[in-house]
Write an enzyme that holds these catalytic residues in place. Structure first.
Site, mmCIF file in Angstrom:
data_model
loop_
_atom_site.group_PDB
_atom_site.id
_atom_site.type_symbol
_atom_site.label_atom_id
_atom_site.label_comp_id
_atom_site.label_asym_id
_atom_site.label_seq_id
_atom_site.Cartn_x
_atom_site.Cartn_y
_atom_site.Cartn_z
ATOM 1 N N ASP A 1 -0.899 -0.108 -4.913
ATOM 2 C CA ASP A 1 -2.142 0.556 -5.318
ATOM 3 C C ASP A 1 -1.893 1.988 -5.786
ATOM 4 O O ASP A 1 -2.647 2.518 -6.594
ATOM 5 C CB ASP A 1 -3.189 0.515 -4.207
ATOM 6 N N HIS A 2 -0.863 2.631 -5.281
ATOM 7 C CA HIS A 2 -0.443 3.971 -5.699
ATOM 8 C C HIS A 2 0.851 4.261 -4.960
ATOM 9 O O HIS A 2 1.350 3.404 -4.213
ATOM 10 C CB HIS A 2 -1.504 5.038 -5.376
ATOM 11 N N CYS B 1 -6.495 5.144 -2.428
ATOM 12 C CA CYS B 1 -6.655 3.721 -2.104
ATOM 13 C C CYS B 1 -7.870 3.072 -2.751
ATOM 14 O O CYS B 1 -7.746 2.159 -3.565
ATOM 15 C CB CYS B 1 -6.721 3.533 -0.591
ATOM 16 N N HIS C 1 -10.236 -2.218 0.879
ATOM 17 C CA HIS C 1 -10.971 -0.956 1.053
ATOM 18 C C HIS C 1 -12.327 -0.964 0.345
ATOM 19 O O HIS C 1 -12.763 0.054 -0.191
ATOM 20 C CB HIS C 1 -10.127 0.225 0.569
ATOM 21 N N ASP D 1 0.843 -1.192 0.000
ATOM 22 C CA ASP D 1 0.000 0.000 0.000
ATOM 23 C C ASP D 1 0.884 1.250 0.000
ATOM 24 O O ASP D 1 1.713 1.421 0.900
ATOM 25 C CB ASP D 1 -0.892 -0.032 1.254
ATOM 26 N N GLN D 2 0.706 2.089 -0.984
ATOM 27 C CA GLN D 2 1.376 3.397 -1.039
ATOM 28 C C GLN D 2 2.893 3.246 -1.241
ATOM 29 O O GLN D 2 3.686 4.005 -0.704
ATOM 30 C CB GLN D 2 1.061 4.198 0.233
#
Length: 502
Positions: free
Chosen positions: A290-291, A53, A103, A12-13
């Site tokens: 995801d980013h 997200c 999410h 994540d991130q």
């Protein structure tokens, strides 16, 4: 012929540009990922389709752009009738399971997965809906800079609690699979929440970077010189007119590096479990994010913009018996994963179902493939859709409210020179504007976003009255079937629980 198992691991991130996967000078230690990369196919120009997200993840699992499925922000409802890769793979006979974060917002918390092994770390309700009706209001749940100001080592955090459970449950799933369902293929998605802020990590990983030169952001831009969306983001994250101490910027980046190494350590645990269960040879491993995270670059933090640090993600596919190790330079996106996973599993796509993603199989076998990413963003910091086209050397950021942005990433990887006013680029700019206008009905998307926000804010408020009925996923455990129980023959239980059996 048995279909291959699929282990899809998500971080994540995780900002791709600063990882050693893509930057040979990176100080970040990722031995397990680097081994997978050396044996697999690495995508050097992979992007999310929305730098936040929930919208990014809804697009990833469905292969459809955010505006097509209502994935507007982190409280967007993900409709239960949107097909996902989990639906496709179930129809192909796969066991489908999710351990960790996706999410999902709304009452459907499965979206095709047979099982969710954990709850989600984020709420499933509409409480984080954006409000374009009051764009100047800074909502209480917005990011602020506490993550940076409090950066450093810690013994325990909410996120560590989550990821420890995610990996433990994923390993247990693999043990249970090989003991009880070995002939049926599985697709197990393991989605961790690190290295997402807050920027803190146990000393074991913090100390990996003791004595390491932690670089400050390579460029800072005065807030007065920022593009309008960046200026709005500085206000969203409460950084406007509030300079950060340099030592805390370094602490935040060091903790982030440590969190990346923590992710890598967990990948190592999963790889060992595959090997111990004799699953490694028959399992395709896909790793993605995801980013990204701006991490102070350009003076920005977190995500929510189309700059490289926020929008580019790591992406690799490890299937050495099927694809020779190589690197892919074309631009692709996580929206392309649904058709890719279906084809890797030996399935075919439904011609009469909507799909925006394109298979990466040609990239994987080295026979070509597309070079294009389409992106959409309608969440925090915007008051109108902010769209992106990435093709060839260029990235075009389109808004009907803000000035246009055009960057030549081959010559300007830090995106410092906006070519929208360049006389030499007016023909290219014109064609991109025409394409954007043909692709997007911005007033219609704007109105649909606004309508969704209003509905969700109303429902969210209504559901705070009276008795709470949570949508959050509740993993069920039947204790009557665990460990030793008197209705199960002891010898039989011990025999079935042992792997490998004697």
């Amino acid at each position: 012929m048995k279909r291959p198992n699929i282990l899809f691991i998500m971080a994540d991130q995780m900002a791709a540009p600063i990882l050693p996967l893509h930057d040979a000078a990176s100080p970040i230690k990722l031995p397990n990922l680097m081994r997978l990369a050396s044996e697999g196919v690495v995508f050097d120009s992979a992007y999310c389709n929305s730098p936040l997200c929930a919208p990014s993840r809804f697009t990833l699992v469905s292969g459809q752009l955010p505006s097509k499925i209502g994935a507007y922000d982190n409280a967007a409802d993900f409709p239960g009738d949107v097909p996902t890769y989990a639906h496709y793979l179930r129809r192909l006979g796969y066991r489908t399971a999710l351990s960790g974060k996706m999410h999902f917002c709304g009452p459907d918390q499965l979206h095709g997965y047979e099982e969710r092994l954990t709850s989600d770390i984020y709420p499933a309700d509409y409480g984080w809906a954006v409000n374009w009706d009051e764009p100047e209001q800074r909502l209480s749940w917005y990011h602020n800079m506490s993550s940076v100001l409090q950066a450093g080592p810690s013994v325990r955090t909410n996120q560590l609690d989550f990821d420890e459970e995610v990996v433990f449950k994923a390993q247990q799933y693999l043990y249970d699979h090989v003991r009880m369902s070995g002939d049926q293929p599985f697709c197990l998605t393991v989605s961790m929440t690190h290295p997402h802020d807050p920027y803190t990590i146990p000393e074991e990983f913090w100390n990996l970077y003791e004595g390491v030169d932690i670089p400050l952001p390579s460029q800072t831009i005065d807030q007065a010189e920022q593009d309008p969306h960046s200026q709005r983001l500085l206000k969203v994250i409460d950084l406007w007119d509030k300079p950060l101490p340099e030592h805390k910027i370094k602490d935040a980046r060091r903790a982030y590096y440590g969190a990346c190494s923590y992710i890598d350590s967990n990948i190592g645990k999963l790889l060992k479990t595959l090997k111990d269960c004799n699953l490694a040879e028959d399992t395709i491993i896909v790793f993605s994010g995801d980013h990204g995270d701006m991490l102070g670059e350009r003076g920005l933090w977190y995500k929510m913009h189309w700059f490289e640090m926020a929008a580019r993600v790591p992406l690799l596919v490890h299937a050495p018996k099927r694809f020779a190790a190589h690197r892919v330079s074309q631009s692709v996106s996580t929206m392309d994963l649904l058709p890719t996973l279906v084809e890797l599993a030996g399935g075919t796509l439904e011609a009469n179902l909507p799909l925006d993603g394109r298979s990466l199989l040609a990239h994987l076998d080295g026979s070509g493939g597309h070079d294009e990413v389409i992106g959409e963003y309608m969440a925090e910091g915007t008051t109108s859709p902010l769209m992106m086209i990435r093709r060839g050397a260029y990235k075009f950021i389109y808004s009907e409210q803000d000035p246009l942005l055009l960057f030549d990433l081959s010559q300007d990887p830090q995106e410092r020179e906006n070519l929208a006013a360049s006389p030499d680029h007016q023909a290219l700019l014109g064609s991109l504007i025409d394409e954007a206008k043909a692709r997007w009905d911005i007033p219609a998307i704007h109105q649909a976003t606004l309508d969704s926000q209003r509905r969700r804010r109303f429902v969210a408020d209504a559901l705070t009255h009276g008795k709470l009925k949570s949508w959050d996923h509740q993993p069920l455990v039947d204790a009557s079937q665990q460990y030793m129980r008197n209705h199960i023959d002891l010898d039989d239980l011990e025999r079935r629980a042992r792997y490998p059996q004697v």
